[in-house]
Design a protein around this motif. Structure first.
Motif, PDB file in Angstrom:
ATOM      1  N   SER A  80       0.878  -1.183   0.000  1.00 39.45           N
ATOM      2  CA  SER A  80       0.000   0.000   0.000  1.00 39.45           C
ATOM      3  C   SER A  80       0.903   1.216   0.000  1.00 39.45           C
ATOM      4  O   SER A  80       1.928   1.220   0.683  1.00 39.45           O
ATOM      5  CB  SER A  80      -0.849   0.007   1.276  1.00 39.45           C
ATOM      6  OG  SER A  80      -1.176   1.334   1.649  1.00 39.45           O
ATOM      7  N   ASN A  81       0.541   2.269  -0.735  1.00 38.29           N
ATOM      8  CA  ASN A  81       1.428   3.431  -0.668  1.00 38.29           C
ATOM      9  C   ASN A  81       1.183   4.255   0.592  1.00 38.29           C
ATOM     10  O   ASN A  81       1.890   5.225   0.847  1.00 38.29           O
ATOM     11  CB  ASN A  81       1.364   4.288  -1.940  1.00 38.29           C
ATOM     12  CG  ASN A  81       0.035   4.998  -2.088  1.00 38.29           C
ATOM     13  OD1 ASN A  81      -0.768   5.063  -1.160  1.00 38.29           O
ATOM     14  ND2 ASN A  81      -0.210   5.534  -3.267  1.00 38.29           N
ATOM     15  N   GLY A  82       0.195   3.855   1.380  1.00 35.69           N
ATOM     16  CA  GLY A  82      -0.012   4.490   2.676  1.00 35.69           C
ATOM     17  C   GLY A  82      -0.328   5.975   2.595  1.00 35.69           C
ATOM     18  O   GLY A  82      -0.254   6.673   3.604  1.00 35.69           O
ATOM     19  N   GLY A  83      -0.615   6.473   1.420  1.00 38.14           N
ATOM     20  CA  GLY A  83      -0.910   7.893   1.273  1.00 38.14           C
ATOM     21  C   GLY A  83       0.256   8.701   0.756  1.00 38.14           C
ATOM     22  O   GLY A  83       0.173   9.928   0.657  1.00 38.14           O
ATOM     23  N   LEU A  84       1.369   8.038   0.422  1.00 33.43           N
ATOM     24  CA  LEU A  84       2.535   8.741  -0.116  1.00 33.43           C
ATOM     25  C   LEU A  84       2.459   8.766  -1.643  1.00 33.43           C
ATOM     26  O   LEU A  84       2.081   7.778  -2.265  1.00 33.43           O
ATOM     27  CB  LEU A  84       3.826   8.039   0.317  1.00 33.43           C
ATOM     28  CG  LEU A  84       4.154   8.119   1.811  1.00 33.43           C
ATOM     29  CD1 LEU A  84       5.281   7.154   2.161  1.00 33.43           C
ATOM     30  CD2 LEU A  84       4.532   9.537   2.192  1.00 33.43           C
ATOM     31  N   SER A  85       2.857   9.880  -2.236  1.00 35.02           N
ATOM     32  CA  SER A  85       2.854   9.996  -3.693  1.00 35.02           C
ATOM     33  C   SER A  85       4.241   9.738  -4.254  1.00 35.02           C
ATOM     34  O   SER A  85       5.242   9.847  -3.539  1.00 35.02           O
ATOM     35  CB  SER A  85       2.444  11.411  -4.119  1.00 35.02           C
ATOM     36  OG  SER A  85       1.246  11.748  -3.504  1.00 35.02           O
ATOM     37  N   GLY A  86       4.288   9.418  -5.549  1.00 31.46           N
ATOM     38  CA  GLY A  86       5.561   9.330  -6.257  1.00 31.46           C
ATOM     39  C   GLY A  86       6.387   8.117  -5.883  1.00 31.46           C
ATOM     40  O   GLY A  86       7.614   8.183  -5.844  1.00 31.46           O
ATOM     41  N   MET A  87       5.730   6.989  -5.619  1.00 27.75           N
ATOM     42  CA  MET A  87       6.454   5.816  -5.124  1.00 27.75           C
ATOM     43  C   MET A  87       6.601   4.718  -6.190  1.00 27.75           C
ATOM     44  O   MET A  87       6.839   3.561  -5.846  1.00 27.75           O
ATOM     45  CB  MET A  87       5.736   5.235  -3.892  1.00 27.75           C
ATOM     46  CG  MET A  87       5.550   6.209  -2.736  1.00 27.75           C
ATOM     47  SD  MET A  87       7.093   6.951  -2.173  1.00 27.75           S
ATOM     48  CE  MET A  87       7.828   5.600  -1.282  1.00 27.75           C
ATOM     49  N   ALA A  88       6.446   5.052  -7.489  1.00 27.83           N
ATOM     50  CA  ALA A  88       6.348   4.006  -8.513  1.00 27.83           C
ATOM     51  C   ALA A  88       7.513   3.016  -8.468  1.00 27.83           C
ATOM     52  O   ALA A  88       7.304   1.804  -8.360  1.00 27.83           O
ATOM     53  CB  ALA A  88       6.254   4.642  -9.902  1.00 27.83           C
ATOM     54  N   ALA A  89       8.754   3.504  -8.554  1.00 25.54           N
ATOM     55  CA  ALA A  89       9.896   2.587  -8.599  1.00 25.54           C
ATOM     56  C   ALA A  89      10.068   1.883  -7.253  1.00 25.54           C
ATOM     57  O   ALA A  89      10.291   0.670  -7.191  1.00 25.54           O
ATOM     58  CB  ALA A  89      11.169   3.355  -8.960  1.00 25.54           C
ATOM     59  N   TYR A  90       9.959   2.645  -6.192  1.00 24.24           N
ATOM     60  CA  TYR A  90      10.157   2.065  -4.851  1.00 24.24           C
ATOM     61  C   TYR A  90       9.100   1.001  -4.566  1.00 24.24           C
ATOM     62  O   TYR A  90       9.418  -0.099  -4.108  1.00 24.24           O
ATOM     63  CB  TYR A  90      10.104   3.188  -3.815  1.00 24.24           C
ATOM     64  CG  TYR A  90      10.463   2.761  -2.412  1.00 24.24           C
ATOM     65  CD1 TYR A  90      11.790   2.503  -2.060  1.00 24.24           C
ATOM     66  CD2 TYR A  90       9.478   2.618  -1.434  1.00 24.24           C
ATOM     67  CE1 TYR A  90      12.119   2.110  -0.769  1.00 24.24           C
ATOM     68  CE2 TYR A  90       9.803   2.236  -0.139  1.00 24.24           C
ATOM     69  CZ  TYR A  90      11.128   1.991   0.193  1.00 24.24           C
ATOM     70  OH  TYR A  90      11.458   1.597   1.473  1.00 24.24           O
TER      71      TYR A  90
END
Ligand code: NAP
Length: 252
Positions: free
Chosen positions: A147-157
């Protein structure tokens, strides 16, 4: 002691979760082979582990190099007579951008450092554990892997950390009968250099995303790695263990 006379590789040992794990595992009786690129920081962590009574060697290198994975295992065998486990923990966040704005170089760097390195580690470590007839591997994924947990810009990570979970489940299935346990550890936001340490605004924002309204201390994550590597976890394999203050269950 939970890791008495066990020889454990820790990567990403020069700071944050890995450095804290080195001290914790040293107190638990482990022999340690410590990896990361920055040799002076790594040597400082090894010296602290030795102060805690462990035998510990610092082996500087880059996890994106498959020969480095072999070198860490070779050292465990040469200096300590074999390998019992590894905490494959090195990682980077990279640029926090939407995929459409991300450079190919950043994508490749994050995938190489976080995911391909995990394959290199497994490829080098599993034969050594098969030779021993037992062992345990822990790979640091992230809540961002589920889940990205509400963080943006996490595509590669996010892709790299989700990939680790898939790799771990395959490794666990392939080697369970041989007595090798393989698990993924999914930390929530943790106060480390990569987690925003030194940036109070970032720390407050990340803390606010967690249902517990705080971030983890590195020791809270290292304790879970210690459990997974120890004989307290003898029926635990193929798991993706969240240690994340609930961030992965809250839909942001
Ligand atoms: P950190 O303090 O920045 O530690 C990262 C470690 O990885 C350092 O020891 C760094 O050492 C090493 N590393 C990075 N690239 C490397 C490379 N190419 N070769 C060898 N070593 C390399 O951050 P941390 O928070 O403790 O991160 C540890 C792990 O936890 C990472 O996999 C991270 O993705 C994961 N994680 C962290 C959080 C968080 O909020 N902090 C949350 C979830 C998951 P050198 O720079 O000396 O090479």
């Amino acid at each position: 002691m939970d890791l008495e006379n066990k020889t454990i590789i820790i990567t990403g040992a020069s700071s944050g979760i890995g450095a804290t794990a080195a001290t914790l595992f040293a107190r638990a009786g482990a022999n340690l082979v410590l990896g990361a690129r920055r040799s002076s920081e790594l040597e400082r962590v090894a010296a602290e582990a030795r102060r805690q009574g462990a035998r510990a060697v610092a082996v500087p290198g880059d996890v994106t190099d498959p020969d480095y994975a072999d070198a860490l295992v070779g050292l465990a065998q040469k200096d300590f007579g074999g390998l019992d486990g590894a905490f494959n923990n090195a990682g980077i966040v990279g640029d926090m951008l939407p995929a459409s704005e991300m450079s190919v170089e950043n994508w490749n760097d994050v995938i190489a450092t976080n995911l391909t390195s995990a394959f290199y580690a497994a490829k080098a470590q599993i034969p050594a554990l098969l030779h021993r007839g037992r062992g345990a591997l822990v790979f640091t994924s992230s809540f961002v892997g589920v889940s990205n947990g509400g963080l943006s810009g996490m595509a590669a990570y996010a892709a790299s950390k989700a990939g680790i979970i898939g790799l771990v489940k395959s490794l666990a299935s392939d080697h369970a009968e041989a007595g090798i346990r393989v698990n993924a550890l999914l930390p929530g936001g943790t106060v480390t250099p990569a987690g925003g340490e030194g940036n109070p605004e970032a720390l407050a924002f990340i803390a606010s995303l967690h249902p517990m309204k705080r971030m983890a201390a590195p020791a809270e994550i290292a304790e879970a790695a210690l459990f997974l590597l120890s004989d307290r976890a003898t029926f635990v394999t193929g798991s993706a263990m969240v240690v994340d203050g609930g961030i992965s269950v809250r839909l942001a």
